[in-house]
Design an enzyme around this catalytic site. Sequence first.
Site, mmCIF file in Angstrom:
data_model
loop_
_atom_site.group_PDB
_atom_site.id
_atom_site.type_symbol
_atom_site.label_atom_id
_atom_site.label_comp_id
_atom_site.label_asym_id
_atom_site.label_seq_id
_atom_site.Cartn_x
_atom_site.Cartn_y
_atom_site.Cartn_z
ATOM 1 N N ARG A 1 -1.064 -8.703 13.856
ATOM 2 C CA ARG A 1 -0.994 -7.794 13.221
ATOM 3 C C ARG A 1 -1.867 -8.776 11.864
ATOM 4 N NH1 ARG A 1 4.036 -5.258 12.051
ATOM 5 N NH2 ARG A 1 3.323 -3.675 9.765
ATOM 6 N N ARG B 1 14.263 1.010 10.192
ATOM 7 C CA ARG B 1 13.725 -0.288 10.489
ATOM 8 C C ARG B 1 12.920 -0.096 11.518
ATOM 9 N NH1 ARG B 1 15.488 -4.659 7.115
ATOM 10 N NH2 ARG B 1 17.459 -4.612 6.425
ATOM 11 N N ARG C 1 -9.599 0.442 8.773
ATOM 12 C CA ARG C 1 -9.059 -0.305 8.929
ATOM 13 C C ARG C 1 -10.497 -1.315 9.584
ATOM 14 N NH1 ARG C 1 -3.461 0.313 8.945
ATOM 15 N NH2 ARG C 1 -2.430 -1.861 9.350
ATOM 16 N N ARG D 1 11.282 -5.317 4.953
ATOM 17 C CA ARG D 1 11.068 -4.083 4.686
ATOM 18 C C ARG D 1 12.424 -2.884 5.376
ATOM 19 N NH1 ARG D 1 5.213 -1.961 5.547
ATOM 20 N NH2 ARG D 1 5.421 -2.757 7.180
ATOM 21 N N LYS E 1 0.826 -1.020 -0.066
ATOM 22 C CA LYS E 1 -0.337 0.118 0.144
ATOM 23 C C LYS E 1 0.683 1.018 -0.049
ATOM 24 C CE LYS E 1 -1.625 -1.193 4.191
ATOM 25 N NZ LYS E 1 -1.109 -2.413 4.258
HETATM 26 P P1 ADP Z 1 2.837 -2.119 2.837
HETATM 27 O O1 ADP Z 1 2.117 -0.402 3.295
HETATM 28 O O2 ADP Z 1 0.993 -2.335 2.213
HETATM 29 O O3 ADP Z 1 2.388 -2.983 4.005
HETATM 30 P P2 ADP Z 1 4.158 -1.735 1.669
HETATM 31 O O4 ADP Z 1 4.494 -0.620 0.515
HETATM 32 O O5 ADP Z 1 5.718 -1.210 2.328
HETATM 33 O O6 ADP Z 1 3.743 -2.302 2.362
HETATM 34 O O7 ADP Z 1 6.173 -3.113 0.959
HETATM 35 C C1 ADP Z 1 6.280 -3.889 2.512
HETATM 36 C C2 ADP Z 1 6.945 -4.482 1.480
HETATM 37 O O8 ADP Z 1 7.710 -4.743 -0.200
HETATM 38 C C3 ADP Z 1 9.128 -3.179 1.249
HETATM 39 O O9 ADP Z 1 9.753 -3.631 1.662
HETATM 40 C C4 ADP Z 1 8.382 -3.060 -0.208
HETATM 41 O O10 ADP Z 1 9.662 -2.302 -0.515
HETATM 42 C C5 ADP Z 1 8.260 -4.278 -0.021
HETATM 43 N N1 ADP Z 1 7.077 -4.931 -1.587
HETATM 44 C C6 ADP Z 1 5.918 -3.472 -1.964
HETATM 45 N N2 ADP Z 1 5.618 -3.926 -3.373
HETATM 46 C C7 ADP Z 1 5.875 -4.884 -3.152
HETATM 47 C C8 ADP Z 1 6.160 -5.987 -4.801
HETATM 48 N N3 ADP Z 1 4.938 -5.633 -5.984
HETATM 49 N N4 ADP Z 1 7.057 -6.624 -4.571
HETATM 50 C C9 ADP Z 1 8.091 -6.851 -4.083
HETATM 51 N N5 ADP Z 1 8.073 -6.059 -2.939
HETATM 52 C C10 ADP Z 1 7.387 -5.046 -2.596
HETATM 53 P P1 ADP Z 2 1.254 -1.553 7.724
HETATM 54 O O1 ADP Z 2 1.762 -0.656 6.757
HETATM 55 O O2 ADP Z 2 2.398 -3.045 7.995
HETATM 56 O O3 ADP Z 2 0.039 -1.871 7.284
HETATM 57 P P2 ADP Z 2 0.751 0.739 8.897
HETATM 58 O O4 ADP Z 2 1.363 1.590 9.094
HETATM 59 O O5 ADP Z 2 -0.875 1.085 8.126
HETATM 60 O O6 ADP Z 2 1.156 -0.666 9.009
HETATM 61 O O7 ADP Z 2 0.721 1.052 11.101
HETATM 62 C C1 ADP Z 2 0.731 0.191 11.906
HETATM 63 C C2 ADP Z 2 -0.164 0.272 12.884
HETATM 64 O O8 ADP Z 2 -0.537 1.842 13.156
HETATM 65 C C3 ADP Z 2 -0.955 -0.705 13.375
HETATM 66 O O9 ADP Z 2 0.128 -2.001 12.985
HETATM 67 C C4 ADP Z 2 -1.602 -0.112 14.268
HETATM 68 O O10 ADP Z 2 -0.923 -0.284 15.511
HETATM 69 C C5 ADP Z 2 -1.885 1.856 13.879
HETATM 70 N N1 ADP Z 2 -3.143 2.112 12.978
HETATM 71 C C6 ADP Z 2 -2.613 2.012 11.859
HETATM 72 N N2 ADP Z 2 -3.435 2.933 11.223
HETATM 73 C C7 ADP Z 2 -4.711 2.731 11.807
HETATM 74 C C8 ADP Z 2 -6.110 2.744 11.564
HETATM 75 N N3 ADP Z 2 -6.845 3.088 10.174
HETATM 76 N N4 ADP Z 2 -6.529 1.779 13.048
HETATM 77 C C9 ADP Z 2 -5.861 1.445 13.816
HETATM 78 N N5 ADP Z 2 -4.926 1.174 14.449
HETATM 79 C C10 ADP Z 2 -4.101 1.702 13.077
#
Ligand code: ADP
Ligand code: ADP
Length: 216
Positions: free
Chosen positions: A172, A160, A88, A127, A13
């Site tokens: 999560r 990280r 969420r 990541r 995302k």
């Molecule tokens: P989210 O915001 O949904 O938690 P991220 O965009 O941070 O996910 O992506 C999680 C990890 O996977 C990051 O290290 C990113 O560089 C990698 N990543 C994202 N999209 C892809 C993809 N299409 N293929 C491989 N790795 C990806």
């Molecule tokens: P990821 O990209 O790996 O899904 P986020 O960066 O979106 O993780 O979220 C990290 C943490 O922040 C979540 O595990 C949760 O604790 C909190 N969080 C983020 N967005 C929300 C939301 N919309 N509602 C509740 N908690 C949230």
Amino acid sequence: MNIILLGPPGAGKGTQARLIENSRGLVQLSTGDMLRAAVAAGSEVGLKAKAVMEAGGLVSDEIVIGIISDRIDEPDCQNGFILDGFPRTLPQAAALEDLLASKNKSLNAVIEMRVDDEKLVERITGRFTCGDCGEGYHDTFRTPKEEGKCDNCGSSNFKRRADDNEETLRTRLLSYYKETSPLIGYYFAKDNLASIDGMADMSEVTNQIETILASA
Ligand code: ADP
Ligand code: ADP
Ligand code: ZN
């Protein structure tokens, strides 16, 4: 144009939100980033959110709805935004609907990013991000062109997340399946949902999103 990127942790995302932000002139609204900033600043919201986030739970609906409500009133959001990590829960989705209606706005698309669970573990544990500009990287899937140096800003200050470990990811993922995945059915029923293959290469995922946005 206002859109939601929906998907489990590690679905891509944030990566895609940053890319579409640039190509479409939209603003990325990541509640995760906003909450981490609040924790770092030690604000009242941050103090409430810290332990929950570290454990992989969800911060209260009231807090995140308040954050989003304030944020979408700001001038830079008037051209449109990409919600990344919000809503969420079903109450968050309902609150968003009321918020948008009260501000005469609407949702153009909800894009579900589908990624296999085993892949999420690999994505999350590898990541890291640039601490200066926020560019996202991965140990295997997206390494900096020059080792130890951010492609975007040249910084060596990589970070990280404390919650990006396998154990917290399990919690999560449980939150995702219990609280967030019902939103897929919810938006499908509202005829707002488009689903894409988040397993594809990053640029291919971007293409799929652009195709949806072109007709949204
Ligand atoms: P989210 O915001 O949904 O938690 P991220 O965009 O941070 O996910 O992506 C999680 C990890 O996977 C990051 O290290 C990113 O560089 C990698 N990543 C994202 N999209 C892809 C993809 N299409 N293929 C491989 N790795 C990806
Ligand atoms: P990821 O990209 O790996 O899904 P986020 O960066 O979106 O993780 O979220 C990290 C943490 O922040 C979540 O595990 C949760 O604790 C909190 N969080 C983020 N967005 C929300 C939301 N919309 N509602 C509740 N908690 C949230
Ligand atoms: Zn950088």
